[in-house]
Design a protein around this motif. Structure first.
Motif, PDB file in Angstrom:
ATOM      1  N   THR A 172       0.757  -0.989  -0.054  1.00  0.00           N
ATOM      2  CA  THR A 172       0.244  -0.094  -0.694  1.00  0.00           C
ATOM      3  C   THR A 172       1.286   1.208   0.244  1.00  0.00           C
ATOM      4  N   ILE A 173       0.123   2.007  -1.085  1.00  0.00           N
ATOM      5  CA  ILE A 173       1.193   3.577  -0.660  1.00  0.00           C
ATOM      6  C   ILE A 173       0.273   4.650  -0.361  1.00  0.00           C
ATOM      7  N   TYR A 174       0.466   5.512   1.074  1.00  0.00           N
ATOM      8  CA  TYR A 174      -0.042   5.842   1.924  1.00  0.00           C
ATOM      9  C   TYR A 174       1.080   7.516   0.890  1.00  0.00           C
ATOM     10  N   THR A 175      -0.249   8.597   0.927  1.00  0.00           N
ATOM     11  CA  THR A 175       0.890   9.903   0.370  1.00  0.00           C
ATOM     12  C   THR A 175       0.107  10.803   1.359  1.00  0.00           C
ATOM     13  N   GLY A 176       1.355  11.748   1.341  1.00  0.00           N
ATOM     14  CA  GLY A 176       0.794  13.411   2.993  1.00  0.00           C
ATOM     15  C   GLY A 176       1.006  14.502   1.722  1.00  0.00           C
ATOM     16  N   CYS A 177       0.731  15.476   2.229  1.00  0.00           N
ATOM     17  CA  CYS A 177       0.986  16.777   1.724  1.00  0.00           C
ATOM     18  C   CYS A 177       1.261  18.068   3.140  1.00  0.00           C
ATOM     19  N   ASN A 178       1.680  18.848   2.997  1.00  0.00           N
ATOM     20  CA  ASN A 178       1.841  20.478   3.899  1.00  0.00           C
ATOM     21  C   ASN A 178       1.246  20.234   4.335  1.00  0.00           C
ATOM     22  N   VAL A 179       0.471  20.751   5.712  1.00  0.00           N
ATOM     23  CA  VAL A 179      -0.778  21.153   6.348  1.00  0.00           C
ATOM     24  C   VAL A 179      -0.176  22.389   7.211  1.00  0.00           C
ATOM     25  N   GLU A 180      -0.446  23.630   6.283  1.00  0.00           N
ATOM     26  CA  GLU A 180      -0.165  24.588   7.851  1.00  0.00           C
ATOM     27  C   GLU A 180      -1.480  25.406   8.028  1.00  0.00           C
ATOM     28  N   ASN A 181      -1.305  26.108   9.351  1.00  0.00           N
ATOM     29  CA  ASN A 181      -1.787  26.664  10.503  1.00  0.00           C
ATOM     30  C   ASN A 181      -1.186  28.264  10.805  1.00  0.00           C
ATOM     31  N   SER A 182      -2.310  28.899  10.693  1.00  0.00           N
ATOM     32  CA  SER A 182      -1.975  30.107  11.288  1.00  0.00           C
ATOM     33  C   SER A 182      -1.290  30.475  12.769  1.00  0.00           C
ATOM     34  N   SER A 183      -1.471  29.885  13.083  1.00  0.00           N
ATOM     35  CA  SER A 183      -0.647  29.051  14.930  1.00  0.00           C
ATOM     36  C   SER A 183       0.781  28.267  14.241  1.00  0.00           C
ATOM     37  N   TYR A 184       1.361  29.536  13.690  1.00  0.00           N
ATOM     38  CA  TYR A 184       2.878  28.100  12.650  1.00  0.00           C
ATOM     39  C   TYR A 184       3.244  27.092  13.155  1.00  0.00           C
ATOM     40  N   SER A 185       3.849  26.774  14.343  1.00  0.00           N
ATOM     41  CA  SER A 185       4.223  25.484  15.090  1.00  0.00           C
ATOM     42  C   SER A 185       3.010  24.692  14.785  1.00  0.00           C
ATOM     43  N   LEU A 186       2.219  24.901  14.319  1.00  0.00           N
ATOM     44  CA  LEU A 186       0.873  23.800  14.564  1.00  0.00           C
ATOM     45  C   LEU A 186       1.339  22.975  12.702  1.00  0.00           C
ATOM     46  N   THR A 187       1.639  23.356  12.368  1.00  0.00           N
ATOM     47  CA  THR A 187       2.108  22.964  10.893  1.00  0.00           C
ATOM     48  C   THR A 187       2.244  21.764  10.840  1.00  0.00           C
ATOM     49  N   MET A 188       1.825  20.675  10.147  1.00  0.00           N
ATOM     50  CA  MET A 188       2.281  19.596  10.080  1.00  0.00           C
ATOM     51  C   MET A 188       2.535  19.583   8.432  1.00  0.00           C
ATOM     52  N   CYS A 189       4.133  18.494   8.008  1.00  0.00           N
ATOM     53  CA  CYS A 189       4.966  18.572   7.175  1.00  0.00           C
ATOM     54  C   CYS A 189       4.443  16.893   6.425  1.00  0.00           C
ATOM     55  N   ALA A 190       4.635  17.131   5.145  1.00  0.00           N
ATOM     56  CA  ALA A 190       3.916  16.460   4.321  1.00  0.00           C
ATOM     57  C   ALA A 190       4.432  14.622   5.175  1.00  0.00           C
ATOM     58  N   GLU A 191       5.798  14.616   5.025  1.00  0.00           N
ATOM     59  CA  GLU A 191       6.011  13.157   4.625  1.00  0.00           C
ATOM     60  C   GLU A 191       5.276  12.916   6.207  1.00  0.00           C
ATOM     61  N   ARG A 192       4.832  13.618   7.504  1.00  0.00           N
ATOM     62  CA  ARG A 192       4.520  12.821   8.512  1.00  0.00           C
ATOM     63  C   ARG A 192       3.067  12.620   8.611  1.00  0.00           C
ATOM     64  N   VAL A 193       2.584  13.145   8.254  1.00  0.00           N
ATOM     65  CA  VAL A 193       0.577  13.337   7.027  1.00  0.00           C
ATOM     66  C   VAL A 193       0.758  12.035   6.741  1.00  0.00           C
ATOM     67  N   ALA A 194       1.848  11.703   5.877  1.00  0.00           N
ATOM     68  CA  ALA A 194       1.744  10.473   5.280  1.00  0.00           C
ATOM     69  C   ALA A 194       1.843   8.829   6.263  1.00  0.00           C
ATOM     70  N   LEU A 195       3.456   9.167   7.212  1.00  0.00           N
ATOM     71  CA  LEU A 195       3.424   7.790   7.709  1.00  0.00           C
ATOM     72  C   LEU A 195       2.267   8.158   8.856  1.00  0.00           C
ATOM     73  N   TYR A 196       1.730   9.235   9.628  1.00  0.00           N
ATOM     74  CA  TYR A 196       0.451   9.373  10.161  1.00  0.00           C
ATOM     75  C   TYR A 196      -0.923   7.977  10.288  1.00  0.00           C
ATOM     76  N   LYS A 197      -1.192   8.455   9.144  1.00  0.00           N
ATOM     77  CA  LYS A 197      -1.673   7.966   8.164  1.00  0.00           C
ATOM     78  C   LYS A 197      -1.799   6.447   8.043  1.00  0.00           C
ATOM     79  N   ALA A 198      -0.396   6.496   7.262  1.00  0.00           N
ATOM     80  CA  ALA A 198      -0.310   5.130   7.117  1.00  0.00           C
ATOM     81  C   ALA A 198       0.456   3.872   8.612  1.00  0.00           C
ATOM     82  N   LEU A 199       0.204   4.424   9.121  1.00  0.00           N
ATOM     83  CA  LEU A 199       0.841   3.419  10.626  1.00  0.00           C
ATOM     84  C   LEU A 199      -0.947   3.208  11.713  1.00  0.00           C
ATOM     85  N   SER A 200      -1.616   4.628  11.322  1.00  0.00           N
ATOM     86  CA  SER A 200      -2.952   4.295  11.825  1.00  0.00           C
ATOM     87  C   SER A 200      -3.976   3.323  11.538  1.00  0.00           C
TER      88      SER A 200
END
Ligand code: THU
Length: 140
Positions: free
Chosen positions: A48-76
């Motif tokens: 299986t292939i899981y994809t992710g893209c970066n998701v930013e937030n106006s509270s900048y440090s809450l931004t999530m990188c594309a790589e971790r989005v993909a990994l967390y999708k897969a782990l979950s």
């Protein structure tokens, strides 16, 4: 040290599918603050292939990188074994993961190979251990 695409175990069919999926995922980037789009495709040993893209937030440090989005999708979804992570940004040539992503991947995918790609679809491959040689851990 980078290796050329011909030396990878990932076959042409998989590479083509990773490319298709990574470019599709770019459409969902939410990056109004940096203007930098990043997309990642994680290939698991289940096939299986899981994809992710970066998701930013106006509270900048809450931004999530594309790589971790993909990994967390897969782990979950119960994935436990990871072979290859492909990353691409149309804004940063041959992008590599940030330190936070390397730390997270080191814990869940210590043997993964990280592939990056430029605008000409040319790949470079890096075993994660060459990018983060001493990840933090208190369980070892
Ligand atoms: N970003 C990623 O998604 N992955 C990386 O490896 C580096 C940075 C994102 C986070 C932020 O939305 C934007 O790129 C600029 O830092």
């Amino acid at each position: 040290m980078a290796k050329t695409s011909s030396k990878t175990a990932v076959n042409k069919k998989i590479s083509k599918e990773l490319l298709r999926r990574i470019k599709k995922s770019l459409k969902h980037v939410y990056a109004p603050y940096s203007g930098i789009s990043v997309s990642a495709a994680l290939y698991c040993s289940s096939g299986t292939i899981y994809t992710g893209c970066n998701v930013e937030n106006s509270s900048y440090s809450l931004t999530m990188c594309a790589e971790r989005v993909a990994l967390y999708k897969a782990l979950s979804e119960g994935e436990k074994d990871f072979l290859l992570l492909l990353i691409y940004s149309p804004d940063v040539d041959s992008i590599l993961p940030c330190g936070a992503c390397l730390q997270v991947y080191s814990e869940h995918a210590p043997d993964i190979v990280i592939a990056t790609m430029n605008a000409k679809d040319e790949f470079r491959f890096y075993p994660i251990k060459t990018l983060l040689t001493q990840p933090f851990s208190f369980m070892k």
